[in-house]
Design an enzyme around this catalytic site. Structure first.
Site, mmCIF file in Angstrom:
data_model
loop_
_atom_site.group_PDB
_atom_site.id
_atom_site.type_symbol
_atom_site.label_atom_id
_atom_site.label_comp_id
_atom_site.label_asym_id
_atom_site.label_seq_id
_atom_site.Cartn_x
_atom_site.Cartn_y
_atom_site.Cartn_z
ATOM 1 N N LYS A 164 0.851 -1.197 0.000
ATOM 2 C CA LYS A 164 0.000 0.000 0.000
ATOM 3 C C LYS A 164 0.875 1.230 0.000
ATOM 4 O O LYS A 164 1.861 1.304 0.727
ATOM 5 C CB LYS A 164 -0.922 0.021 1.228
ATOM 6 N N LYS A 166 0.744 5.745 -0.221
ATOM 7 C CA LYS A 166 -0.061 6.944 -0.079
ATOM 8 C C LYS A 166 -0.072 7.702 -1.403
ATOM 9 O O LYS A 166 0.921 7.749 -2.119
ATOM 10 C CB LYS A 166 0.505 7.866 1.000
ATOM 11 N N ASP A 195 -3.899 4.905 -0.509
ATOM 12 C CA ASP A 195 -4.514 5.629 0.604
ATOM 13 C C ASP A 195 -4.360 7.121 0.343
ATOM 14 O O ASP A 195 -3.243 7.623 0.236
ATOM 15 C CB ASP A 195 -3.813 5.230 1.909
ATOM 16 N N ASN A 197 -5.522 9.387 2.472
ATOM 17 C CA ASN A 197 -5.437 10.063 3.770
ATOM 18 C C ASN A 197 -6.342 11.290 3.863
ATOM 19 O O ASN A 197 -5.925 12.362 4.315
ATOM 20 C CB ASN A 197 -3.999 10.448 4.093
ATOM 21 N N GLU A 221 -8.345 3.942 -0.151
ATOM 22 C CA GLU A 221 -8.603 4.159 1.268
ATOM 23 C C GLU A 221 -8.819 5.645 1.584
ATOM 24 O O GLU A 221 -8.067 6.495 1.112
ATOM 25 C CB GLU A 221 -7.404 3.624 2.053
ATOM 26 N N GLU A 247 -10.267 3.375 9.891
ATOM 27 C CA GLU A 247 -9.182 3.568 10.855
ATOM 28 C C GLU A 247 -9.466 4.709 11.823
ATOM 29 O O GLU A 247 -8.828 4.804 12.875
ATOM 30 C CB GLU A 247 -7.855 3.816 10.147
ATOM 31 N N ASP A 270 -9.133 0.486 13.716
ATOM 32 C CA ASP A 270 -7.870 0.661 14.424
ATOM 33 C C ASP A 270 -8.099 0.238 15.871
ATOM 34 O O ASP A 270 -8.973 0.782 16.552
ATOM 35 C CB ASP A 270 -7.453 2.130 14.333
ATOM 36 N N HIS A 297 -5.548 -1.941 11.166
ATOM 37 C CA HIS A 297 -4.770 -0.715 10.989
ATOM 38 C C HIS A 297 -3.759 -0.640 12.120
ATOM 39 O O HIS A 297 -4.119 -0.535 13.290
ATOM 40 C CB HIS A 297 -5.700 0.507 11.007
ATOM 41 N N GLU A 317 -2.314 -4.965 8.176
ATOM 42 C CA GLU A 317 -1.408 -3.899 7.742
ATOM 43 C C GLU A 317 -0.088 -4.017 8.500
ATOM 44 O O GLU A 317 -0.060 -3.954 9.726
ATOM 45 C CB GLU A 317 -2.008 -2.519 7.999
#
Length: 359
Positions: A164, A166, A195, A197, A221, A247, A270, A297, A317
């Site tokens: 994964k 970002k 991701d 974010n 994500e 998460e 998470d 997470h 993860e």
């Protein structure tokens, strides 16, 4: 097993080095700010867990909060569900989220660790399961394929079946170029996740996600703000790629709200925010009823235990923020992580703890 009784709570802060700093669209994490929790019992058994604080700014507030909460727990039996109900009652007007939610979740993990140690069993056995290999993906930040090519290739050589990265640090064209180069490095057999974010609005997220379809991504994500459930639902409705979130859910009710809103295709709670192991079990039931894949997470040590009993277990993860202060850091084998014990299998490297202690 003798009933354990809490005698004290100890919290220590460290800023531990990372083998691989994490760069995101929201900023970089150069080191790991952690709060180490020790739940001492009258029987001489200590339960352990840790909190990942994201920023050193909140380390001292977390320590102060743990000091204030400790008197509420002294003399209480180590019964995770009862202690969580105690917190819910005592803090109902405030609510369990933010730093308090993190601490409550971390203490829950330490309670389970203590019970596992007392029984001589890994926590996964207390949960009714057995330790088994759980497939893991190597979790990266923003990458520069030219600079990071060798390291990315090593992830695959280590046996990781997924990677994964970002996105969101640049334009859509930059995202596309990054994924093209990444596929050329790791090949087509490795699952790729991305991701954002929370860096996009719904409209831009829809535009970008559609453009990413040719890369065969496992999921996208948190393309929009985590609390924007309607925005996530809008993106999901028009996305050719599964949408992953979770998460930033606080305890089981947040998970229920997200499911009711149709905000995701997959979930990844998470442990530090969802209520620890006790909270995970509640959400695990929701995921099973919804036939929704469930990943973890962070917190690889505890996640290996709960994922092994999760009916819709998906991915673990692998982002190892605690390794520098653990006596026996978790190591993947053939791209999988297996729960260790007794308890959660967590022991502090006290020399490292002293070396990286918050000044």
């Amino acid at each position: 097993m003798e009933s354990l009784v809490i005698s004290d709570i100890r919290a220590r802060a460290v800023i531990a080095p990372l083998l691989r700093p994490i760069r995101t669209a929201s900023g970089s994490i150069e080191a790991s700010p952690l709060v180490l929790l020790d739940v001492a019992t009258e029987q001489g058994i200590t339960g352990r867990s840790y909190l990942f604080a994201y920023t050193p700014v909140v380390l001292r507030p977390l320590l102060a909060l743990a000091e204030q909460v400790a008197p509420l727990l002294r003399g209480q039996p180590v019964v995770p569900l009862a202690r969580q109900e105690q917190f819910e009652k005592q803090f109902r007007l405030l609510g369990l989220q933010g730093l308090l939610g993190m601490l409550v979740s971390g203490l829950d993990m330490a309670f389970w660790d203590a019970m596992g140690q007392a029984s001589g069993l890994p926590v996964v056995r207390l949960l009714g399961g057995e330790a088994r290999p759980v497939r893991a993906y190597d979790s990266w930040g923003l990458v520069d394929p030219a600079r990071d090519a060798e390291a990315l290739a090593r992830s695959v050589e280590r046996g990781f079946r997924g990677l994964k990265i970002k996105l969101g640090g640049g334009s859509l064209e930059h995202d596309l170029a990054t994924l093209r180069d990444l596929r050329s490095i790791v090949g087509d057999a490795v699952a790729l996740m991305v991701d954002y974010n929370q860096s996009l609005g719904p409209g831009e997220a829809i535009r970008r996600v559609r453009a990413l379809e040719p890369f065969g991504l496992e999921w996208v994500e948190e393309p929009v703000a985590a609390e924007d459930l309607q925005g996530h639902a809008q993106v999901r409705a028009r996305s050719p790629i599964p949408i992953q979130t979770g998460e930033n859910w606080w305890f089981a009710r947040d998970a229920q709200r997200a499911l009711s809103a149709g905000a995701c295709d997959r979930m990844m709670p998470d442990l530090m925010k969802i209520g620890g192991i006790t909270g995970w079990l509640s959400v695990m039931g929701l995921a099973r009823a919804a036939s929704m894949p469930m990943s973890s997470h962070l917190f690889i040590e505890a996640s290996a235990h709960v994922l092994a009993v999760t009916p819709t277990c998906d991915w673990l993860e692998f982002m190892d923020f605690g390794a520098a202060v653990l006596a026996h850091p978790c190591q993947p084998v053939d791209g999988c992580v297996t729960a260790r014990g007794p308890g959660l299998g967590i022991d502090w490297d006290e020399a490292a703890v002293a070396r990286y202690a918050l000044p």
